[in-house]
Design an enzyme around this catalytic site. Structure first.
Site, PDB file in Angstrom:
ATOM      1  N   SER A 148       4.980  26.987 -23.694  1.00 30.95           N
ATOM      2  CA  SER A 148       5.894  26.898 -24.849  1.00 30.95           C
ATOM      3  C   SER A 148       5.366  25.898 -25.873  1.00 30.95           C
ATOM      4  CB  SER A 148       7.270  26.430 -24.386  1.00 30.95           C
ATOM      5  OG  SER A 148       8.106  26.185 -25.495  1.00 30.95           O
ATOM      6  N   TYR A 161      12.356  20.010 -20.161  1.00 34.90           N
ATOM      7  CA  TYR A 161      11.725  21.339 -20.282  1.00 34.90           C
ATOM      8  C   TYR A 161      10.328  21.189 -20.901  1.00 34.90           C
ATOM      9  CZ  TYR A 161      10.969  26.065 -22.231  1.00 34.90           C
ATOM     10  OH  TYR A 161      10.450  27.282 -22.579  1.00 34.90           O
TER      11      TYR A 161
HETATM   12  N1  LIG Z   1      12.845  32.472 -25.486  1.00 37.31           N
HETATM   13  C1  LIG Z   1      12.189  31.447 -26.020  1.00 37.31           C
HETATM   14  O1  LIG Z   1      12.541  30.944 -27.117  1.00 37.31           O
HETATM   15  C2  LIG Z   1      10.974  30.887 -25.329  1.00 37.31           C
HETATM   16  C3  LIG Z   1      10.142  30.035 -26.085  1.00 37.31           C
HETATM   17  C4  LIG Z   1       9.023  29.480 -25.468  1.00 37.31           C
HETATM   18  C5  LIG Z   1       8.728  29.791 -24.147  1.00 37.31           C
HETATM   19  N2  LIG Z   1       9.556  30.621 -23.444  1.00 37.31           N
HETATM   20  C6  LIG Z   1       9.206  30.874 -22.032  1.00 37.31           C
HETATM   21  O2  LIG Z   1       9.036  32.262 -21.859  1.00 37.31           O
HETATM   22  C7  LIG Z   1       9.353  32.609 -20.499  1.00 37.31           C
HETATM   23  C8  LIG Z   1      10.317  33.776 -20.504  1.00 37.31           C
HETATM   24  O3  LIG Z   1      11.535  33.345 -21.090  1.00 37.31           O
HETATM   25  P1  LIG Z   1      12.554  34.328 -21.817  1.00 37.31           P
HETATM   26  O4  LIG Z   1      12.736  33.848 -23.186  1.00 37.31           O
HETATM   27  O5  LIG Z   1      12.126  35.724 -21.592  1.00 37.31           O
HETATM   28  O6  LIG Z   1      13.898  33.967 -21.054  1.00 37.31           O
HETATM   29  P2  LIG Z   1      14.787  34.752 -20.003  1.00 37.31           P
HETATM   30  O7  LIG Z   1      15.071  36.125 -20.477  1.00 37.31           O
HETATM   31  O8  LIG Z   1      15.914  33.830 -19.696  1.00 37.31           O
HETATM   32  O9  LIG Z   1      13.806  34.868 -18.742  1.00 37.31           O
HETATM   33  C9  LIG Z   1      13.604  33.868 -17.805  1.00 37.31           C
HETATM   34  C10 LIG Z   1      13.359  34.597 -16.500  1.00 37.31           C
HETATM   35  O10 LIG Z   1      12.941  33.692 -15.501  1.00 37.31           O
HETATM   36  C11 LIG Z   1      13.530  34.119 -14.297  1.00 37.31           C
HETATM   37  N3  LIG Z   1      13.545  33.048 -13.314  1.00 37.31           N
HETATM   38  C12 LIG Z   1      13.966  31.770 -13.485  1.00 37.31           C
HETATM   39  N4  LIG Z   1      13.812  31.098 -12.339  1.00 37.31           N
HETATM   40  C13 LIG Z   1      13.286  31.967 -11.437  1.00 37.31           C
HETATM   41  C14 LIG Z   1      12.917  31.873 -10.082  1.00 37.31           C
HETATM   42  N5  LIG Z   1      13.061  30.734  -9.406  1.00 37.31           N
HETATM   43  N6  LIG Z   1      12.414  32.965  -9.460  1.00 37.31           N
HETATM   44  C15 LIG Z   1      12.269  34.125 -10.124  1.00 37.31           C
HETATM   45  N7  LIG Z   1      12.613  34.289 -11.412  1.00 37.31           N
HETATM   46  C16 LIG Z   1      13.117  33.216 -12.056  1.00 37.31           C
HETATM   47  C17 LIG Z   1      14.938  34.532 -14.708  1.00 37.31           C
HETATM   48  O11 LIG Z   1      15.510  35.315 -13.698  1.00 37.31           O
HETATM   49  P3  LIG Z   1      17.123  35.608 -13.694  1.00 37.31           P
HETATM   50  O12 LIG Z   1      17.345  36.631 -14.764  1.00 37.31           O
HETATM   51  O13 LIG Z   1      17.343  36.112 -12.317  1.00 37.31           O
HETATM   52  O14 LIG Z   1      17.779  34.292 -13.983  1.00 37.31           O
HETATM   53  C18 LIG Z   1      14.616  35.305 -15.979  1.00 37.31           C
HETATM   54  O15 LIG Z   1      14.270  36.641 -15.668  1.00 37.31           O
HETATM   55  C19 LIG Z   1       9.890  31.332 -19.845  1.00 37.31           C
HETATM   56  O16 LIG Z   1       8.875  30.707 -19.114  1.00 37.31           O
HETATM   57  C20 LIG Z   1      10.274  30.480 -21.046  1.00 37.31           C
HETATM   58  O17 LIG Z   1      10.232  29.104 -20.713  1.00 37.31           O
HETATM   59  C21 LIG Z   1      10.666  31.175 -24.008  1.00 37.31           C
END
Ligand SMILES: NC(=O)c1ccc[n+]([C@@H]2O[C@H](COP(=O)([O-])OP(=O)(O)OC[C@H]3O[C@@H](n4cnc5c(N)ncnc54)[C@H](OP(=O)(O)O)[C@@H]3O)[C@@H](O)[C@H]2O)c1
Length: 255
Positions: A148, A161
């Site tokens: 990120s 985070y």
């Molecule tokens: N969205 C943003 O603005 C943003 C910006 C920078 C970086 N990111 C990074 O991008 C990645 C994806 O995020 P996203 O935006 O797509 O958010 P998201 O839709 O909330 O996805 C996060 C995923 O991680 C899964 N997860 C969390 N803990 C887990 C565990 N212990 N075992 C297996 N699965 C687990 C969650 O599963 P559940 O659905 O079962 O909870 C969910 O599917 C993350 O690493 C996040 O930090 C996101």
């Protein structure tokens, strides 16, 4: 047709860890439409089945899924070996799981902080270590990891985070330095705020980046064997400026 090392894009075998993530799902929809083989891992069986079915309907040539809590690092070696066996090989490993966590709570409670660091850094490092050694032995492969922009500089509103992502990015930098010469590509993906479940409750989230545009940029970066991707691209100059603000000024800001 474009090729990724030895295999054409449509023959690619891709492992997706955290496949129910909004960003991962959008990325997988593109890969499915290209006819890729996908092995999906997520902890919620119901959501995972829905994603798998959708990707089959969109044209993926092979979709199999496994339910796993990725915090459980003891399970990683067997899980990863199973994914490789199921697909008969592996070209790309894509790590997408992560939690935002509760910064306010973490400030008062070390166990909350430790859980965020474990999910976002320690568990990915366990997966990546196995995957890197697998690819090094074969002198091929790509590991693409969602870090990120928050990891580029700690700030008061989300430094727990942010530090988990900073650690992850630094680990990937060092790993790249080790394995690039072995033919293995390490892509560090640094999205800015993107519209997914993770950010849905944040102020101003309607203005965040579109998840499909972010996914498209990720697919292209993997195809081009890039090292680092800031997405949307304007986050690269923004974070350059933020990283260079002198600490005596930065510590007074409300970021
Ligand atoms: N969205 C943003 O603005 C943003 C910006 C920078 C970086 N990111 C990074 O991008 C990645 C994806 O995020 P996203 O935006 O797509 O958010 P998201 O839709 O909330 O996805 C996060 C995923 O991680 C899964 N997860 C969390 N803990 C887990 C565990 N212990 N075992 C297996 N699965 C687990 C969650 O599963 P559940 O659905 O079962 O909870 C969910 O599917 C993350 O690493 C996040 O930090 C996101």
């Amino acid at each position: 047709m474009a090729t990724t090392q030895n295999r054409t894009v449509s023959q690619r075998k891709i492992l997706v860890l955290g496949a129910t993530s909004g960003i991962a799902e959008a990325t997988c929809r593109i890969w499915a439409s290209q006819g890729a083989s996908l092995f999906l891992v997520a902890r919620n069986a119901e959501k995972l089945n829905a994603v798998a079915q959708d990707l089959r309907a969109r044209g993926a040539s092979f979709v199999e899924a496994a339910v796993a809590d990725l915090d459980d690092t003891d399970r990683h070696p067997a899980l990863l070996a199973h994914a490789v066996n199921a697909m008969g090989g592996l070209d790309v490993a894509y790590l997408a799981h992560g939690v935002l966590g509760d910064q306010t709570r973490a400030e008062q409670d070390f166990n909350s902080t430790a859980r965020i660091l474990h999910t976002n850094m320690i568990a990915p490092v366990s997966l990546i270590t196995w995957l890197a050694n697998f690819f090094v032995e074969r002198h091929t492969g790509t590991i693409a990891v969602l870090s990120s922009v928050a990891g580029d500089r700690g700030r008061k509103s989300n430094y727990v985070y942010g530090s988990s992502k900073a650690g992850l990015s630094a680990f990937l930098d060092g790993l790249r330095n080790r394995v690039d010469r072995e033919g293995v590509n390490i892509l560090t993906i640094k999205p800015g705020p993107t519209k997914t479940a993770m950010t849905a409750s944040m102020k101003g989230s309607e203005k965040f980046a579109d998840v499909n545009a972010v996914a498209k940029a990720i697919v292209t970066a993997i195809d081009k064997r890039m090292d680092t991707l800031y997405v949307p691209f304007q986050w690269q100059p923004i974070m350059f400026v933020i990283r260079h603000i002198p600490e005596r000024v930065f510590k007074k800001l409300n970021l």
